[in-house]
Write a protein that holds these residues in place. Structure first.
Motif, short mmCIF file in Angstrom:
data_model
loop_
_atom_site.label_atom_id
_atom_site.label_comp_id
_atom_site.label_asym_id
_atom_site.label_seq_id
_atom_site.Cartn_x
_atom_site.Cartn_y
_atom_site.Cartn_z
N ASP A 63 -8.54 7.06 -8.40
CA ASP A 63 -8.51 7.76 -7.12
C ASP A 63 -8.53 9.27 -7.31
O ASP A 63 -9.31 9.98 -6.69
CB ASP A 63 -7.24 7.32 -6.38
CG ASP A 63 -7.10 7.96 -5.02
OD1 ASP A 63 -8.06 8.61 -4.59
OD2 ASP A 63 -6.05 7.80 -4.40
N ASP B 249 4.64 8.90 -4.01
CA ASP B 249 3.27 9.32 -3.68
C ASP B 249 2.96 10.74 -4.16
O ASP B 249 1.80 11.09 -4.29
CB ASP B 249 3.07 9.28 -2.17
CG ASP B 249 3.23 7.90 -1.62
OD1 ASP B 249 3.13 6.96 -2.40
OD2 ASP B 249 3.46 7.77 -0.41
N HIS C 123 -8.92 5.46 2.44
CA HIS C 123 -10.14 4.77 1.99
C HIS C 123 -11.40 5.47 2.43
O HIS C 123 -12.48 5.17 1.93
CB HIS C 123 -10.12 3.32 2.47
CG HIS C 123 -10.14 3.16 3.96
ND1 HIS C 123 -11.15 2.56 4.62
CD2 HIS C 123 -9.27 3.56 4.92
CE1 HIS C 123 -10.91 2.58 5.92
NE2 HIS C 123 -9.76 3.18 6.12
N ARG D 169 -5.46 2.63 -11.00
CA ARG D 169 -5.99 2.92 -9.67
C ARG D 169 -5.76 4.38 -9.32
O ARG D 169 -6.59 5.02 -8.69
CB ARG D 169 -5.33 2.02 -8.63
CG ARG D 169 -6.00 0.69 -8.48
CD ARG D 169 -5.24 -0.19 -7.53
NE ARG D 169 -5.31 0.26 -6.16
CZ ARG D 169 -4.65 -0.31 -5.15
NH1 ARG D 169 -3.89 -1.35 -5.38
NH2 ARG D 169 -4.76 0.15 -3.93
N GLU D 170 -4.60 4.89 -9.71
CA GLU D 170 -4.32 6.29 -9.41
C GLU D 170 -5.29 7.20 -10.16
O GLU D 170 -5.82 8.15 -9.59
CB GLU D 170 -2.88 6.64 -9.78
CG GLU D 170 -2.49 8.00 -9.27
CD GLU D 170 -1.19 8.52 -9.84
OE1 GLU D 170 -0.32 7.71 -10.18
OE2 GLU D 170 -1.07 9.75 -9.94
N GLU E 69 0.85 -1.18 0.00
CA GLU E 69 0.00 0.00 0.00
C GLU E 69 0.89 1.23 0.00
O GLU E 69 1.90 1.28 0.71
CB GLU E 69 -0.90 0.01 1.24
CG GLU E 69 -2.00 1.05 1.12
CD GLU E 69 -2.76 1.28 2.42
OE1 GLU E 69 -2.26 0.89 3.47
OE2 GLU E 69 -3.82 1.90 2.34
N GLU F 1 -7.62 -7.56 0.31
CA GLU F 1 -6.69 -7.81 -0.79
C GLU F 1 -5.86 -9.06 -0.51
O GLU F 1 -5.57 -9.85 -1.41
CB GLU F 1 -5.74 -6.62 -0.97
CG GLU F 1 -6.31 -5.49 -1.78
CD GLU F 1 -5.30 -4.39 -1.96
OE1 GLU F 1 -4.28 -4.63 -2.63
OE2 GLU F 1 -5.52 -3.29 -1.43
N LYS G 251 -9.50 0.31 -6.43
CA LYS G 251 -9.76 1.05 -5.20
C LYS G 251 -8.73 2.16 -5.08
O LYS G 251 -7.80 2.25 -5.87
CB LYS G 251 -9.72 0.13 -3.99
CG LYS G 251 -8.44 -0.67 -3.85
CD LYS G 251 -8.58 -1.69 -2.76
CE LYS G 251 -7.92 -1.19 -1.49
NZ LYS G 251 -7.80 -2.22 -0.46
N ARG G 252 -8.92 3.01 -4.07
CA ARG G 252 -8.04 4.17 -3.93
C ARG G 252 -6.61 3.73 -3.66
O ARG G 252 -6.37 2.71 -3.02
CB ARG G 252 -8.53 5.05 -2.79
CG ARG G 252 -9.83 5.73 -3.12
CD ARG G 252 -10.18 6.74 -2.07
NE ARG G 252 -11.45 7.36 -2.38
CZ ARG G 252 -11.56 8.40 -3.21
NH1 ARG G 252 -10.49 8.94 -3.75
NH2 ARG G 252 -12.74 8.91 -3.48
N ILE G 253 -5.68 4.53 -4.14
CA ILE G 253 -4.28 4.16 -3.92
C ILE G 253 -3.53 5.25 -3.19
O ILE G 253 -2.79 4.98 -2.26
CB ILE G 253 -3.60 3.76 -5.26
CG1 ILE G 253 -2.20 3.26 -5.03
CG2 ILE G 253 -3.62 4.89 -6.25
CD1 ILE G 253 -1.63 2.53 -6.19
N TRP H 291 -1.67 -0.23 -11.10
CA TRP H 291 -1.56 0.90 -10.17
C TRP H 291 -1.84 2.24 -10.86
O TRP H 291 -2.43 3.12 -10.26
CB TRP H 291 -0.17 0.93 -9.54
CG TRP H 291 -0.05 0.03 -8.37
CD1 TRP H 291 -0.82 -1.08 -8.10
CD2 TRP H 291 0.87 0.15 -7.30
NE1 TRP H 291 -0.41 -1.64 -6.93
CE2 TRP H 291 0.61 -0.93 -6.42
CE3 TRP H 291 1.89 1.04 -6.99
CZ2 TRP H 291 1.35 -1.11 -5.25
CZ3 TRP H 291 2.62 0.85 -5.83
CH2 TRP H 291 2.35 -0.22 -4.97
N ALA I 7 5.49 -1.02 -7.81
CA ALA I 7 4.33 -1.79 -8.25
C ALA I 7 4.69 -3.27 -8.38
O ALA I 7 3.83 -4.13 -8.27
CB ALA I 7 3.80 -1.25 -9.58
#
Lengths: 418, 179, 169
Positions: free
Chosen positions: B121, A417, B140, B117-118, A67, B168, B134-136, B114, A388
């Motif tokens: 999000d 991020d 959440h 997902r981004e 995550e 997950e 889902k959010r990354i 990913w 990833a």
């Protein structure tokens, strides 16, 4: 990886555990036999803010889920309410270990949008400072990675050298880490008089520092056992995950933007692109040492070729006029006013431009609507792609190898991020 | 392969999927029919003459405030590159506000998972048949999509507790044959 | 503390003074490093600046073993529950240094995902300005914290007193 290890069974050990192993293989694999451990988000090996939830069978990771987002600080939204010049400090804080490279990546994209010719001297200084930053980045990565696998001395050796490079950067722009040295159209200021001599002196120190570190680890049994054949990733797999930079090259794929799509006269510099053989932790650490050597070569050549002249373009759309003109005549004053108040306004359009940063291809997609603020900026962070693939790389290895691997793919949370 | 050749190749491969093209500061942009994007990407990846084996980036753009924009609200840009042949191109799809949905390409590239997902999000674009959309980056409990132009930059949302991620993990363990 | 004479081998002092003296010279920091400031903290721990000179070199990554929480870097809303949990896991007595503007006030990240100062979540003893702060500033913060530990009920000494800036809006 230890040869022949099955991730779903216990580690084969020397003293008669083969019977229990056989028993295990016959039983169905049950979730209740597993132990779930969170590595991170606050964990020394995660270098900040990553999280990997691991399902452990003994010491072996059988499944992992990662995550990110713990350092998501809204770079892309923030840039939409700032002018193009004001975005430069934000780019510093993407990959904060090599801030100047992010500056250059962003400025290069905007300069291409505006079709600005950056003066030669500025280009060469950009190359020199970028390569110095690449050296720091690799030193921090290798040093921190070696700490993670227990070799603390290397950390001091590499950080001592790093401090000396920071002294130079500090003299250049006043800041150690987040330099904001670049401007759209050139540099914020020229280098100081003793710059060249000090860089040559520091290169010597870097060579010595790298030599010291290599001497400590290259024949060290503990290091070799911890790094060799650990978390191997093949070239195809790395490409599949969009890897670029040293981590991709460690897997044996020769792809370096400085070679493939040269910019800033990289085609004129003589340097090699080192590649690894199998793509394990050892390759990923050592490729950084080789790249440091190549960066040193590039800096030496750039210093020899460093031309004179201005370091900022005289294009009136981006460059502030000299002070005498601002105070002396109305054109200068208006020009100054326009740049400060109205900012830099590229034509409406969309661009993608990339440079080879320390971690790989650092790209910026910029959408401009013709106003002083960027309409949308998307940064392509090289670590994002590296991380990833992380969960897949650590499945099947023991937990200590996962830590060694995390350091070797050099995740910088600010860039990951944004 | 130069830009024109890539475009011609694409026109022969999937003529019905191409809506138009543009030059973006020296790079080719191909506007693609939204529902055909996965097919186009697959064709370009597998064709030996084009060979786009590297997905560089997926960029989502909200054009709602863009001056003079009349098309659909959201745009999704796929940056592709061929490592062996060295050329690049962008594919762009647009998707309307009412149904921001694009077919996923996460089965074609590892990093697309990913990246999509981004985009979901940050911009609220749904990728159909994505395995784990889902959010990354945001947490959440976050409501809304921050990079949309109508999301105020200072609307802050507190998080009460972090996710356990066990959903997950369970899916992953099931895939590996655990019961 | 003072020597009472050479013939009687003992000193007299107060208990809390001895405890404070011990505490201030053996701070065990837990670096909650999230961003750029963490890299600068690594620089402070390395040989050139050497935080060991001030007795705070024993970096612990477990909150249960440390008494100084050094929040280095931006804290986002996603990170906030973790920071709070880590603070609560630390045993008393505990102190907090907020390193850099992001931790102190959100810095220039005035947006949807950044906590505007960790003092909204946990109490802070010393704030350090700078983005990121220079290593010397971190050392000064440690000194300032040591002073605070030694004199729990007094105001900071003159050298740390800054005249409040007055803004005329």
């Amino acid at each position: 990886m230890i040869a022949g290890i099955d991730p779903h069974t216990l580690l084969p050990t020397a003293k008669g555990e083969s019977s229990s192993q056989g028993l295990n293989a016959a039983q169905p694999k049950e979730k209740k036999d597993l132990v779930f451990v969170n590595i991170g988000p606050s964990h020394p090996a995660t270098h900040g803010t990553l999280r990997a939830l691991c399902a452990l069978d003994g010491e072996t990771i059988v499944a992992a889920v990662t995550e990110i987002g713990y350092l998501h600080r809204g770079f892309e939204k923030d840039t939409e309410v700032h002018t193009f010049q004001q975005c430069i400090p934000y780019t510093d804080r993407l990959n904060y270990v090599s801030a100047i490279m992010n500056n250059v990546g962003f400025c290069k994209a905007v300069e291409r949008m505006l079709a600005i010719q950056v003066p030669e001297r500025a280009l060469y200084i950009r190359v020199i400072t970028c390569e110095l930053n690449r050296i720091i980045d690799h030193l921090v990565c290798a040093g921190a990675n070696l700490v993670d696998i227990g070799a603390l001395t290397n950390f001091w050796y590499s950080f001592n050298v790093r401090e000396k490079v920071y002294n130079i950067l500090e003299k250049l722009c006043g800041a150690r880490l987040t330099s904001s040295y670049m401007r759209i159209g050139g540099l914020s200021r020229d280098v100081y008089p003793a710059f060249e001599d000090e860089v040559i002196a520091v290169l010597k120190e870097i060579r010595k520092g790298v030599q010291d570190v290599k001497k400590l680890i290259s024949t060290n049994r503990i290091f070799l056992d911890r790094a060799r054949d650990i978390c191997v990733i093949s070239g195809e797999k790395a490409i599949q995950y969009g890897w670029t930079g040293p981590t991709l090259r460690a897997s044996g794929v020769e792809y370096d933007l400085r070679r493939a799509e040269p910019y800033y006269h990289y085609e004129d510099f003589k340097f090699d692109v080192p590649i690894g053989t199998i793509g394990d932790v050892y390759d990923r650490i050592f490729i950084r040492f080789y790249e440091i050597d190549e960066s040193i070569h590039i800096i030496e050549q750039a210093l020899r070729k460093l031309p004179g002249g201005p370091v900022m373009t005289d294009d009136k759309r981006v460059a502030l006029p000299p002070k005498q003109q601002t105070y002396g005549n109305i054109e200068g004053l208006m020009n100054h006013f326009k740049i400060i108040m109205h900012g830099i306004c590229p034509e409406p359009g969309e661009i993608y431009d990339a440079t080879e940063a320390a971690n790989g291809e650092l790209g910026f997609t910029i959408v401009s609507d013709g106003s002083k603020n960027p309409y949308r900026i998307k940064c392509r962070p090289p670590c994002f792609m590296n991380f990833a693939a992380y969960h897949e790389m650590i499945e099947g290895v023991i937990i200590a190898d996962a830590v060694a691997n995390l350091g070797s793919i050099n995740i910088i949370a600010g860039e990951l991020d944004r | 392969m130069d830009q024109q050749a890539i475009l011609e190749k694409l026109k022969t491969l999937l003529p019905e999927a191409i809506k138009g093209s543009a030059d973006r500061y020296g790079q080719l942009e191909v506007q693609v029919e939204r529902l055909k994007i996965a097919e186009v990407v697959k064709a370009l990846r597998d064709d030996p003459e084009v060979g786009f084996n590297l997905l560089i980036d997926i960029v989502s753009v909200d054009y709602s405030n863009y001056p003079g924009w009349t098309g659909d609200r959201f745009g999704v840009i796929y940056h592709l590159k061929s490592l062996g042949l060295g050329h690049r191109a962008w594919l762009k799809v647009t998707t309307p506000e009412e149904e921001p949905s694009v077919p996923t390409i996460s089965h074609l590239y590892g990093n697309a998972d990913w990246l999509e997902r981004e985009a979901f999000d940050q911009m609220g674009i749904r990728f159909a048949h994505h395995p784990n959309l889902k959010r990354i980056l945001n947490h959440h409990e976050f409501v809304g999509h921050p990079l949309r132009k109508d999301y105020p930059i200072t609307r802050r949302q507190w998080l009460s507790a972090n996710e356990s991620l066990m959903d997950e993990m369970n899916a992953r363990l099931n895939k590996k044959g655990y019961v | 503390m003072g020597m009472t004479g050479e013939t009687f081998p003992a000193i007299t002092t107060r208990k809390d003074a001895v405890v404070a003296w011990g505490q201030k010279n053996s701070l065990w920091p837990m670096p909650f490093g999230t961003a750029c400031c963490a890299i600068e903290f690594m620089g402070v721990a390395a040989s050139v600046f050497d935080i060991a000179r001030f007795g705070a070199e024993l970096v612990r990554f477990s909150p249960r073993q440390s008494d100084l929480l050094l929040v280095a870097g931006t804290v986002t809303f996603k990170q906030a529950p973790i920071l709070k949990q880590i603070y609560e896991q630390m045993c008393e007595p505990k102190w907090v240094i907020s390193m850099g503007v992001c931790a102190s006030s959100g810095g220039f990240y005035n947006n949807y995902c950044t906590v505007q100062g960790i003092d909204q979540i946990i109490p802070v003893d010393v704030y350090i300005s700078g983005c990121p702060p220079r290593p010397e500033a971190i050392l000064q913060a440690v000194l300032k914290l040591q002073h605070k530990i030694e004199n729990p009920n007094t105001t900071p000494p003159a050298q740390f007193k800054v005249k409040e800036p007055t803004f005329d809006y």
